[in-house]
Design a protein around this motif. Structure first.
Motif, PDB file in Angstrom:
ATOM      1  N   VAL A 108      63.910  30.979 -33.284  1.00 46.96           N
ATOM      2  CA  VAL A 108      65.134  32.405 -33.787  1.00 46.96           C
ATOM      3  C   VAL A 108      65.081  34.054 -32.884  1.00 46.96           C
ATOM      4  CG1 VAL A 108      65.885  33.651 -35.557  1.00 46.96           C
ATOM      5  CG2 VAL A 108      65.172  31.459 -35.870  1.00 46.96           C
ATOM      6  N   LEU A 109      65.667  34.010 -32.292  1.00 41.77           N
ATOM      7  CA  LEU A 109      65.716  35.527 -31.424  1.00 41.77           C
ATOM      8  C   LEU A 109      66.235  36.696 -32.121  1.00 41.77           C
ATOM      9  CD1 LEU A 109      65.631  32.894 -28.897  1.00 41.77           C
ATOM     10  CD2 LEU A 109      64.547  34.107 -28.349  1.00 41.77           C
ATOM     11  N   PRO A 110      66.315  37.873 -32.142  1.00 40.98           N
ATOM     12  CA  PRO A 110      66.531  38.766 -33.037  1.00 40.98           C
ATOM     13  C   PRO A 110      68.255  38.865 -31.048  1.00 40.98           C
ATOM     14  CG  PRO A 110      64.686  39.338 -32.884  1.00 40.98           C
ATOM     15  CD  PRO A 110      64.837  38.666 -32.128  1.00 40.98           C
ATOM     16  N   VAL A 111      68.780  39.571 -31.982  1.00 33.61           N
ATOM     17  CA  VAL A 111      69.880  39.905 -30.838  1.00 33.61           C
ATOM     18  C   VAL A 111      70.237  41.359 -31.117  1.00 33.61           C
ATOM     19  CG1 VAL A 111      72.710  39.436 -30.579  1.00 33.61           C
ATOM     20  CG2 VAL A 111      70.970  37.736 -30.438  1.00 33.61           C
ATOM     21  N   ARG A 112      69.884  42.340 -30.068  1.00 33.17           N
ATOM     22  CA  ARG A 112      70.446  43.592 -29.949  1.00 33.17           C
ATOM     23  C   ARG A 112      71.159  43.329 -28.728  1.00 33.17           C
ATOM     24  NH1 ARG A 112      66.634  46.102 -33.139  1.00 33.17           N
ATOM     25  NH2 ARG A 112      64.893  44.712 -33.272  1.00 33.17           N
ATOM     26  N   ASN A 113      72.208  45.085 -29.478  1.00 30.61           N
ATOM     27  CA  ASN A 113      73.260  45.447 -28.477  1.00 30.61           C
ATOM     28  C   ASN A 113      73.030  47.079 -27.721  1.00 30.61           C
ATOM     29  OD1 ASN A 113      73.247  48.254 -29.823  1.00 30.61           O
ATOM     30  ND2 ASN A 113      75.184  47.745 -31.292  1.00 30.61           N
ATOM     31  N   ALA A 114      73.983  47.182 -27.114  1.00 31.93           N
ATOM     32  CA  ALA A 114      73.531  48.283 -26.029  1.00 31.93           C
ATOM     33  C   ALA A 114      72.696  49.125 -27.035  1.00 31.93           C
ATOM     34  CB  ALA A 114      74.243  48.567 -25.476  1.00 31.93           C
ATOM     35  N   ALA A 115      73.206  50.060 -27.634  1.00 35.31           N
ATOM     36  CA  ALA A 115      72.634  50.815 -28.763  1.00 35.31           C
ATOM     37  C   ALA A 115      71.289  50.410 -29.761  1.00 35.31           C
ATOM     38  CB  ALA A 115      73.266  51.656 -30.044  1.00 35.31           C
ATOM     39  N   GLY A 116      71.044  49.167 -29.120  1.00 32.53           N
ATOM     40  CA  GLY A 116      69.749  48.947 -29.852  1.00 32.53           C
ATOM     41  C   GLY A 116      70.114  48.323 -31.450  1.00 32.53           C
ATOM     42  N   ASP A 117      70.328  48.431 -31.667  1.00 33.83           N
ATOM     43  CA  ASP A 117      70.537  47.645 -32.875  1.00 33.83           C
ATOM     44  C   ASP A 117      71.200  46.445 -32.629  1.00 33.83           C
ATOM     45  OD1 ASP A 117      71.771  50.060 -34.145  1.00 33.83           O
ATOM     46  OD2 ASP A 117      73.636  49.667 -33.397  1.00 33.83           O
ATOM     47  N   LEU A 118      70.238  46.124 -34.250  1.00 30.65           N
ATOM     48  CA  LEU A 118      70.286  44.753 -34.458  1.00 30.65           C
ATOM     49  C   LEU A 118      71.451  44.169 -35.108  1.00 30.65           C
ATOM     50  CD1 LEU A 118      68.759  41.810 -34.898  1.00 30.65           C
ATOM     51  CD2 LEU A 118      68.059  41.706 -36.601  1.00 30.65           C
TER      52      LEU A 118
END
Length: 151
Positions: A108-118
């Motif tokens: 399982v891998l965390p996924v973040r957007n460009a702002a660094g939000d999960l």
């Protein structure tokens, strides 16, 4: 059949070139990853829909759990800690949620957007014990960053 991560990254990059919708991106990534390797029995995203709560997103394979709190299971641990969870034996993982009785190991891998939000976690289950390596985790993390860190 074992995945060639270089080819997989190129294929995904070409398919999503101008796409910005997160759900469309998730659907494309999950389809390509799931069919890239016979070890991948269930592949999907759990989206952050409320504080401390994951809900199922696009996936391939049998039914998954619909809702997972950050406080439970391997997906919850990835969301809570922000760290990759590489689990060789799900039976040995405290508070593992058995969405499918066939699952033996999980990545399982965390996924973040460009702002660094999960925004989600990316979950891959295998019906084989100890199916995943650090190489899998690193290559998939790179792909996820290339896809979602631009949204």
């Amino acid at each position: 059949m074992q995945v060639d991560y270089g080819d997989l990254a190129q294929t995904i990059g070409a398919l999503i070139e101008d796409e910005t919708d997160e759900v469309a991106l998730m659907a494309t990534v999950v389809c390509e990853v799931h069919h890239a390797d016979t070890r991948f029995d269930w592949t999907g995203f759990y989206r952050v829909t409320e504080p401390e709560l994951l809900k199922i997103g696009p996936y391939q394979g049998g039914h998954g759990c619909l809702v997972i709190p950050f406080s439970r299971g391997v997906c919850g641990a990835a969301a809570r800690s922000g760290e990759v969870q590489l689990v060789a034996d799900v039976e040995a993982f405290p508070d593992h949620i058995a969405c499918a009785s066939s699952t033996r190991s999980e990545l399982v891998l965390p996924v973040r957007n460009a702002a660094g939000d999960l925004i989600a976690v990316f979950d891959i289950d295998s019906d084989q014990a100890d199916a995943f390596s650090q190489q899998d985790a690193t290559a998939l993390a790179d792909i996820l960053t290339s896809v979602f860190a631009r949204t």
